[in-house]
Design a protein around this motif. Structure first.
Motif, PDB file in Angstrom:
ATOM      1  N   MET A  12       0.818  -1.209   0.000  1.00 13.86           N
ATOM      2  CA  MET A  12       0.000   0.000   0.000  1.00 13.86           C
ATOM      3  C   MET A  12       0.856   1.266   0.000  1.00 13.86           C
ATOM      4  O   MET A  12       0.615   2.196  -0.761  1.00 13.86           O
ATOM      5  N   ASN A  31      11.577   3.106   4.572  1.00 15.22           N
ATOM      6  CA  ASN A  31      11.029   1.803   4.935  1.00 15.22           C
ATOM      7  C   ASN A  31      12.019   1.085   5.846  1.00 15.22           C
ATOM      8  O   ASN A  31      13.237   1.232   5.702  1.00 15.22           O
ATOM      9  N   ARG A  32      11.466   0.286   6.784  1.00 21.59           N
ATOM     10  CA  ARG A  32      12.329  -0.444   7.724  1.00 21.59           C
ATOM     11  C   ARG A  32      13.339  -1.304   6.972  1.00 21.59           C
ATOM     12  O   ARG A  32      14.523  -1.344   7.305  1.00 21.59           O
ATOM     13  N   THR A  33      12.878  -2.005   5.957  1.00 17.14           N
ATOM     14  CA  THR A  33      13.794  -2.764   5.096  1.00 17.14           C
ATOM     15  C   THR A  33      14.152  -1.840   3.924  1.00 17.14           C
ATOM     16  O   THR A  33      13.337  -1.638   3.024  1.00 17.14           O
ATOM     17  N   LYS A  36      13.374  -1.880  -0.106  1.00 15.40           N
ATOM     18  CA  LYS A  36      12.055  -1.679  -0.712  1.00 15.40           C
ATOM     19  C   LYS A  36      11.888  -0.257  -1.261  1.00 15.40           C
ATOM     20  O   LYS A  36      10.967   0.008  -2.032  1.00 15.40           O
TER      21      LYS A  36
HETATM   22  P1  NDP Z   1       2.503  -4.986   3.680  1.00 21.03           P
HETATM   23  O1  NDP Z   1       2.545  -6.247   4.466  1.00 21.03           O
HETATM   24  O2  NDP Z   1       2.683  -5.057   2.220  1.00 21.03           O
HETATM   25  O3  NDP Z   1       3.600  -3.982   4.243  1.00 21.03           O
HETATM   26  C1  NDP Z   1       3.755  -3.769   5.638  1.00 21.03           C
HETATM   27  C2  NDP Z   1       4.660  -2.579   5.845  1.00 21.03           C
HETATM   28  O4  NDP Z   1       4.729  -2.310   7.257  1.00 21.03           O
HETATM   29  C3  NDP Z   1       6.090  -2.821   5.356  1.00 21.03           C
HETATM   30  O5  NDP Z   1       6.573  -1.600   4.848  1.00 21.03           O
HETATM   31  C4  NDP Z   1       6.800  -3.191   6.655  1.00 21.03           C
HETATM   32  O6  NDP Z   1       8.186  -2.929   6.636  1.00 21.03           O
HETATM   33  C5  NDP Z   1       6.122  -2.237   7.605  1.00 21.03           C
HETATM   34  N1  NDP Z   1       6.280  -2.602   9.002  1.00 21.03           N
HETATM   35  C6  NDP Z   1       5.696  -3.630   9.652  1.00 21.03           C
HETATM   36  N2  NDP Z   1       6.072  -3.642  10.939  1.00 21.03           N
HETATM   37  C7  NDP Z   1       6.903  -2.580  11.103  1.00 21.03           C
HETATM   38  C8  NDP Z   1       7.606  -2.048  12.203  1.00 21.03           C
HETATM   39  N3  NDP Z   1       7.519  -2.589  13.426  1.00 21.03           N
HETATM   40  N4  NDP Z   1       8.366  -0.953  12.010  1.00 21.03           N
HETATM   41  C9  NDP Z   1       8.444  -0.379  10.786  1.00 21.03           C
HETATM   42  N5  NDP Z   1       7.801  -0.823   9.705  1.00 21.03           N
HETATM   43  C10 NDP Z   1       7.028  -1.913   9.868  1.00 21.03           C
HETATM   44  O7  NDP Z   1       1.102  -4.289   4.076  1.00 21.03           O
HETATM   45  P2  NDP Z   1       0.262  -3.240   3.201  1.00 21.03           P
HETATM   46  O8  NDP Z   1       1.176  -2.209   2.652  1.00 21.03           O
HETATM   47  O9  NDP Z   1      -0.637  -3.988   2.303  1.00 21.03           O
HETATM   48  O10 NDP Z   1      -0.662  -2.614   4.341  1.00 21.03           O
HETATM   49  C11 NDP Z   1      -0.228  -1.497   5.101  1.00 21.03           C
HETATM   50  C12 NDP Z   1      -1.444  -0.915   5.830  1.00 21.03           C
HETATM   51  O11 NDP Z   1      -2.420  -0.537   4.855  1.00 21.03           O
HETATM   52  C13 NDP Z   1      -2.117  -1.928   6.773  1.00 21.03           C
HETATM   53  O12 NDP Z   1      -2.522  -1.287   7.953  1.00 21.03           O
HETATM   54  C14 NDP Z   1      -3.300  -2.385   5.967  1.00 21.03           C
HETATM   55  O13 NDP Z   1      -4.378  -2.824   6.791  1.00 21.03           O
HETATM   56  C15 NDP Z   1      -3.679  -1.103   5.202  1.00 21.03           C
HETATM   57  N6  NDP Z   1      -4.467  -1.387   4.020  1.00 21.03           N
HETATM   58  C16 NDP Z   1      -4.012  -2.283   3.083  1.00 21.03           C
HETATM   59  C17 NDP Z   1      -4.799  -2.613   2.004  1.00 21.03           C
HETATM   60  C18 NDP Z   1      -4.318  -3.592   0.976  1.00 21.03           C
HETATM   61  O14 NDP Z   1      -5.180  -4.047   0.180  1.00 21.03           O
HETATM   62  N7  NDP Z   1      -3.037  -3.917   0.916  1.00 21.03           N
HETATM   63  C19 NDP Z   1      -6.153  -2.023   1.837  1.00 21.03           C
HETATM   64  C20 NDP Z   1      -6.500  -1.032   2.828  1.00 21.03           C
HETATM   65  C21 NDP Z   1      -5.689  -0.756   3.899  1.00 21.03           C
HETATM   66  P3  NDP Z   1       9.214  -4.052   6.086  1.00 21.03           P
HETATM   67  O15 NDP Z   1       9.192  -3.922   4.587  1.00 21.03           O
HETATM   68  O16 NDP Z   1      10.480  -3.686   6.691  1.00 21.03           O
HETATM   69  O17 NDP Z   1       8.685  -5.394   6.552  1.00 21.03           O
END
Ligand code: NDP
Length: 286
Positions: A12, A31-33, A36
């Motif tokens: 997202m 981004n944490r990683t 990306k």
């Molecule tokens: P992803 O699983 O694709 O990405 C998760 C992201 O969160 C990554 O950038 C990850 O970083 C980061 N992250 C997780 N934990 C931590 C942490 N402790 N510290 C820093 N960064 C962290 O999820 P999405 O992008 O799909 O979803 C993101 C949000 O958007 C969620 O809340 C989701 O509910 C919401 N959303 C998503 C939709 C969808 O269809 N995808 C629709 C509507 C809302 P890293 O890369 O380092 O792991």
């Protein structure tokens, strides 16, 4: 053009950053990683070395990570760099989580907008995407042009918890519709009939037609008065037609059985001459 930072580049966050770049906004990403961020940097984004650097680089700081606990960690890391910024949190959570985070962000001297994205990543930047916002109304008005980049932007007022509440209520309506589809698909398939043809030619137009009843049902739920408009509740549960059909076809009735149980309870409570919307009284008592 505004300066915007996007923190969290999952599916997202990446879509949000791409939409900002496409609209010509100065976009900083973190981004944490770190890897990306590479494709976005190749497409014109600026790379921040830390969350604090991302927060310091822009007027609007968008957070889009997995959960609120993650946002708290990131806000703690950014701290003073957020002063004077607008924090837009598009991470999914509950109304109480949104209000708690809003208080924390305001205490740091930033404005807070919570957002609920009603779209999948591929829809971001397209007219069918809807994003609900609530929190600082002045921040929404001041940055409406940026927020419109993601999709239709609707502001629901000053309570930061309102956007997540509406987000989850909309998802509730969606899952109810999918529940009906799953049950009817199972019934039609159990009869050896063409589920695709049934769905396209008959179910979709039928559901479209039925949504026309919702505004009147909503008005009844708002008033707490449920006059039947031609189809009273007693008639609808006079026979367990759907249960009987499921059993005859070898299709489980467990998905919609709770709804019919509530309808029967409402009739037993003396409301058989009323409409279906009265079931809301069994779900929530004002
Ligand atoms: P992803 O699983 O694709 O990405 C998760 C992201 O969160 C990554 O950038 C990850 O970083 C980061 N992250 C997780 N934990 C931590 C942490 N402790 N510290 C820093 N960064 C962290 O999820 P999405 O992008 O799909 O979803 C993101 C949000 O958007 C969620 O809340 C989701 O509910 C919401 N959303 C998503 C939709 C969808 O269809 N995808 C629709 C509507 C809302 P890293 O890369 O380092 O792991």
């Amino acid at each position: 053009m505004s300066s915007v930072s996007v923190v969290g580049l999952g599916a997202m966050g990446t879509a949000l950053a791409d939409a900002l770049l496409a609209a010509g906004h100065t976009t900083t990403v973190w981004n944490r990683t770190p890897a990306k961020a590479d494709p976005l940097v190749e497409r014109g984004a600026r790379r921040a070395g830390s969350v604090a650097e991302a927060a310091g680089a822009a007027e609007v700081v968008v957070f889009c990570v997995l959960g609120y606990a993650d946002v708290h960690t990131l806000v703690d890391a950014a701290q003073d760099a957020l002063r004077g910024r607008v924090v837009v949190n598009l991470t999914n959570g509950s109304p109480d989580e949104a209000r708690e985070l809003a208080d924390k962000v305001r205490a740091l001297g930033a404005e807070y907008l919570d957002g609920g994205i009603m779209a999948v990543p591929a829809m971001i930047g397209r007219p069918e995407a809807l994003v609900l916002y609530s929190g600082s109304t002045p921040a929404f008005e001041g940055h409406r042009e940026v927020l419109k980049v993601f999709g239709r932007a609707v502001c629901l007022g000053d309570d930061a918890g309102r956007a997540p509440l509406y987000d989850l209520a909309l998802l509730t309506g969606m899952y109810g519709m999918f529940a009906g589809f799953l049950q009817s698909a199972a019934l039609v398939r159990s009869a050896g009939a063409d589920v695709e043809e049934f769905t396209t030619a008959l179910l979709v137009p039928w559901l479209h037609a039925m949504t026309g009843a919702l505004p009147e049902m909503a008005a009844q739920a708002a008033k707490g008065a449920y006059p039947a408009a031609g189809s009273n509740l007693a008639m609808q549960v006079a026979h367990d037609a759907l249960g009987d059909l499921g059993r005859a076809q070898g299709v489980s009735t467990e998905l919609l059985a709770p709804l019919f149980e509530l309808m029967r309870r409402r009739v037993a409570d003396g409301h058989g001459d009323e409409g279906l919307a009265g079931v809301v009284e069994l779900l929530h008592r004002p």
